[in-house]
Each structure stands twice: as C-alpha cells, then as structure tokens.
Design a protein around this motif. Structure first.
Motif: not given
Length: 178
Positions: A129, A158-160, A162
């Motif tokens: 992770r 893990a995330r981008m 918006d």
C-alpha cells in the motif's frame, strides 16, 4: 557482546543450525552479518502483522531496520514487524544514491531469501500500500518477474484529486455567490 539486546530483549543470536541453513541456501556470510547481523527470535505473527514474542514459538529471523525490526519465518514465508513502522525490508537502499549509481536500479526481491542471496542488495516489500509513495522518486527499479502484477497494481496513487476546467469551476462559484 551480550546474548540479549537491551532494546529488543526477545531477539538473540543465530544458532549454528540457522547459519548452516542460510549458507546451504546460498546466502553469503557477508549478507548474514552486514550491515547488521541477522538475529533470531521465537514467537508468532499477530493478526495486526506485528511480532508477538513467545519462547515456545517457532524460529524467526530478525532484521534491524531504521525504526523497526522485521521478522521472517522461512518455513512459512510469513513476515511481521515489531512496531509496524517498516513498509519494506532493506528500506535504506531506496534513498541511497549508491543504489542507482552507474545505471544500477533498486532491486525489489520476491522474498527475504532472494534478498539475502543477493547480498541484501535491494528491498523486499512488506506493505505494498505504501509502494507508490515510497518508490515514485526512484530513478530505476528492477522487479522480480513474480512481483510484476502486484507492482503494477500498486504503483499508482491511492487517489487522485477531482479536476475541473478553471472556467467551469469559476462559473459554478459565481452562480453560488449570486
């Protein structure tokens, strides 16, 4: 040198049978003793991935990391940590400029035995992770082919956030204000 480490009293020295096993599997003696000697512990892996010392438990090899201890049970391949701070075995190689000198790459090994056989050159991931955040600045990485699918899956953020077009976002804000 004493038999007990004052910081980690549950960790001791390897017995001759452990040295024999490591050497029989192709681990050079330099990898057993440097940069810190491989040590021995007895215990179990708890549900949270931490090492739970128990004198009646099975043998584990222990490796000192910067802020943690990493434990490996060769019989099962299990990995555990003492404090839960390490995300990889051999973490120091990641930020070491010598790792990448003369066109070399950070080697990511599939297991601790491979890492030891190759003289502790590289790393073994414990927690994928954290791979993207910890490895994204590496100029070159060489991955064991058994790890390529998991490497590809984890080497993205893990995330981008918006993303909006600036004009559309400004118009939306103006409408809200009006």
């Amino acid at each position: 040198m004493t038999d007990v480490d004052p910081y980690y009293p549950h960790v001791g020295w390897l017995l001759p049978r452990h040295l024999t096993w490591l050497r029989a599997h192709g681990v050079p003696m330099a990898a057993i003793v440097q940069p810190e000697p491989v040590r021995l512990a007895r215990g179990y892996r708890a549900a949270d991935g931490r090492f739970d010392p128990d004198p009646s438990g099975p043998d584990w090899f222990a490796f000192a990391e910067r802020d943690d201890l990493v434990f490996w049970r060769p019989k099962t391949g299990e990995l555990a940590t003492w404090a839960g701070r390490s995300f990889a075995l051999g973490e120091a190689a990641i930020g070491n400029a010598a790792t990448y000198s003369f066109g070399s790459a950070l080697h990511i090994h599939a297991d601790p035995l491979s890492w030891l056989i190759h003289g502790r050159n590289g790393t073994v991931m414990l927690d994928w992770r954290h791979a993207f955040d910890q490895l994204r600045e590496c100029p070159r990485i060489a991955v064991d082919d058994r790890l390529l699918p998991i490497y590809r899956r984890h080497m993205r953020p893990a995330r981008m956030p918006d993303v909006f077009l600036l004009e559309a976002a400004q118009q939306r804000n103006h409408r809200r204000l009006a």
